[in-house]
Every structure is written in structure tokens, then in C-alpha cells.
Write an enzyme that holds these catalytic residues in place. Structure first.
Site, PDB file in Angstrom:
ATOM      1  N   ASP A  24       0.797  -1.283  -0.072  1.00  0.00           N
ATOM      2  CA  ASP A  24       0.069   0.111   0.052  1.00  0.00           C
ATOM      3  C   ASP A  24       0.780   1.314   0.263  1.00  0.00           C
ATOM      4  O   ASP A  24       0.536   2.292   0.266  1.00  0.00           O
ATOM      5  CB  ASP A  24      -1.018   0.137   1.145  1.00  0.00           C
ATOM      6  CG  ASP A  24      -1.877  -1.267   1.327  1.00  0.00           C
ATOM      7  OD1 ASP A  24      -1.865  -1.845   0.095  1.00  0.00           O
ATOM      8  OD2 ASP A  24      -2.694  -1.423   2.177  1.00  0.00           O
ATOM      9  N   LYS A 129      -6.637  -4.666  -2.937  1.00  0.00           N
ATOM     10  CA  LYS A 129      -7.431  -5.490  -1.660  1.00  0.00           C
ATOM     11  C   LYS A 129      -8.298  -4.720  -0.951  1.00  0.00           C
ATOM     12  O   LYS A 129      -8.027  -3.387  -0.874  1.00  0.00           O
ATOM     13  CB  LYS A 129      -6.217  -5.916  -0.676  1.00  0.00           C
ATOM     14  CG  LYS A 129      -5.182  -4.723  -0.135  1.00  0.00           C
ATOM     15  CD  LYS A 129      -4.378  -5.426   0.571  1.00  0.00           C
ATOM     16  CE  LYS A 129      -3.388  -4.365   1.643  1.00  0.00           C
ATOM     17  NZ  LYS A 129      -4.106  -3.332   2.156  1.00  0.00           N
ATOM     18  N   CYS A 166      -2.021  -2.478   7.753  1.00  0.00           N
ATOM     19  CA  CYS A 166      -2.165  -3.624   6.593  1.00  0.00           C
ATOM     20  C   CYS A 166      -0.899  -4.301   6.470  1.00  0.00           C
ATOM     21  O   CYS A 166      -0.826  -5.475   6.291  1.00  0.00           O
ATOM     22  CB  CYS A 166      -2.238  -2.699   5.372  1.00  0.00           C
ATOM     23  SG  CYS A 166      -3.711  -2.158   5.278  1.00  0.00           S
TER      24      CYS A 166
HETATM   25  N1  TIU Z   1      -2.609   0.468   4.140  1.00  0.00           N
HETATM   26  C1  TIU Z   1      -2.855   0.521   5.658  1.00  0.00           C
HETATM   27  O1  TIU Z   1      -2.059   0.329   6.378  1.00  0.00           O
HETATM   28  N2  TIU Z   1      -4.202   1.143   5.934  1.00  0.00           N
HETATM   29  C2  TIU Z   1      -4.506   1.847   6.662  1.00  0.00           C
HETATM   30  O2  TIU Z   1      -5.576   2.282   6.821  1.00  0.00           O
HETATM   31  N3  TIU Z   1      -3.778   2.174   7.481  1.00  0.00           N
HETATM   32  C3  TIU Z   1      -3.955   3.191   8.766  1.00  0.00           C
HETATM   33  O3  TIU Z   1      -2.615   3.161   9.512  1.00  0.00           O
HETATM   34  N4  TIU Z   1      -4.757   3.844   8.613  1.00  0.00           N
END
Ligand code: TIU
Length: 230
Positions: A24, A129, A166
Site C-alpha cells: 500500500d 485489496k 496493513c
Molecule cells: N495500508 C494501511 O495500513 N491502511 C490503513 O488504513 N492504515 C492506517 O494506518 N490507517
């Protein structure tokens, strides 16, 4: 096998069977005006992971080893976004709302793209995802696990953001599916340094209950010493 000094003890990396996983690294988490900022976070805190991830990508690409990028994002009709997720945190901008980088966390919008510094190369896996974990409703109908198995991938080397959300969720899902998992300590970041530290500690506690961790410098040095570039 390539021996790597790691926590809680040595990790034996299998050349060619270990995929580099970049979780991500999207504009929506790293740049102002996206999903991360809408939740009230200081997005600048994630930038230190960029250079170590770029170095690891170069090392994997130079050896022709598998690379997998993930993107947290949803269909434009939000059919894969549970209302509970959309409402959570009462964000300034909700998933699907229009922000400075297009609709927040929607596939195909500018904010959902991976930052240009870490753009996927041709042939690399890009897995969209809808959840925090990379195995939840991804690569349907057969699912991500079946695809990884078909490709002979047994180990996953985790990088990306955020460590305790994530990255940790994906690593736990992978661990339960039988993958040997290593998280690269300086190639992952959190909006909260104390949560990053806690996540790394709980992953490696109890004899590596979820997996191993190591810094990128040790990993890159081990690769240079043991596995020549192509
Ligand atoms: N990619 C991921 O970690 N999504 C989140 O929403 N992370 C946060 O720390 N908010």
C-alpha cells in the site's frame, strides 16, 4: 539458502522463492489530501520507508525474483466496501468522496496509485485489496494463496505501510497460511512510531510467533554476498 541475521534468530532466505511484498505505498496514505490525512494523520511520517523499499526493489529486480505490490482500494460502486469501514473514524473525507487526489481509496483514481518512486515494473504482481489484509477477497476466484502456491512462492518479505495495520494484518494472514515471513524494519512505517515498535516486537516475540524482522542493510548485504545479480 541465504543466511540472514534477523530477529529473533537467523532467517534462511530461499532464492527465487521469496517474494518482496510492498504493501500500500499509495498516494492516499503518503501524500496530503488522501485517506491517511482524512483520518487525522501526519502523512510525512511514512516517507522514510521509501528509500529502503526502492533499494530492495532494485535488488529483487536485479535477480529476477518475484515482486508483489498491494493497493488498498475499492470498486467505484463501493460494492466491496462494508458500510462499517466507510463510516469508521468519522473521517473528514470518507472512502468514495471526492478529494484533491480524486475519489478517496477508489481503484483507478490518482490517490489510489502507487507513488511514482516505487511504481511497479512490468510483470510485477499488483494486488488490489478491499481490506487491511492481502488475502481477504483478493485475486478472486481462486484467491491469492492459490496463485502464490502456483508460482512456487514459500516466503514473503514484507515492506510498506502501515506497520501495525496493513503490514501486520497481511503478515498474520500469510503466517497462518504457512508462509515464512520477514518484515524489513526500516522499509515499513507507521503514523505512530510507538505502534511500529510494538508491532515489530509482537511479530518477533515468542520465537517469531508471526515471523522475523531485519534491517534492509543486513538483507541487502546478505544478498550481495550470497546471490549474484543477473
Ligand atoms: N495500508 C494501511 O495500513 N491502511 C490503513 O488504513 N492504515 C492506517 O494506518 N490507517
Amino acid at each position: 539458502m541465504i543466511a540472514l541475521a534477523a530477529r529473533p534468530f537467523e532467517f534462511a532466505l530461499a532464492p527465487g522463492r521469496a517474494a518482496l511484498v510492498v504493501i500500500d505505498m499509495q498516494r492516499d496514505f503518503i501524500e496530503p489530501g488522501g485517506f491517511g490525512a482524512s483520518l487525522g494523520n501526519d502523512v510525512g511520517r511514512l516517507r522514510p520507508a521509501i528509500a529502503p523499499i526502492a533499494a530492495l526493489l532494485a535488488a529483487w529486480r536485479a535477480r529476477g525474483w518475484p515482486v508483489l505490490h498491494t493497493r488498498e482500494c475499492h470498486r467505484s460502486d463501493l460494492a466491496d466496501c462494508p458500510p462499517a469501514k466507510r463510516e469508521r473514524g468519522r473521517p473528514a473525507l470518507r472512502i468514495g468522496d471526492v478529494g484533491p487526489m480524486g475519489r478517496v481509496l477508489i481503484a483507478g483514481e490518482p490517490g489510489a496509485e502507487i507513488i511514482p518512486e516505487l511504481a511497479p515494473a512490468r510483470g510485477e504482481w499488483v494486488v488490489d485489496k478491499p481490506g487491511k489484509g492481502m488475502f481477504c477477497n483478493t485475486c478472486l476466484p481462486e484467491g491469492l494463496h492459490a496463485r502464490l502456491q502456483a508460482a512456487g512462492i514459500a516466503q514473503l518479505v514484507f515492506t510498506g505501510v502501515t506497520t501495525e495495520v496493513c503490514v501486520q494484518t497481511s503478515m498474520r494472514e500469510a503466517n497462518d497460511r504457512g508462509y515464512e515471513c520477514l518484515v524489513v524494519e526500516d522499509a515499513t512505517e507507521s503514523y505512530f512510531p510507538e505502534y511500529k515498535a510494538a508491532a515489530l516486537a509482537m511479530i518477533t516475540a515468542q520465537g517469531g510467533i508471526v515471523g522475523w524482522s531485519a534491517p534492509s542493510g543486513a538483507l541487502l548485504a546478505a544478498l550481495e554476498a550470497a546471490a549474484p545479480r543477473r
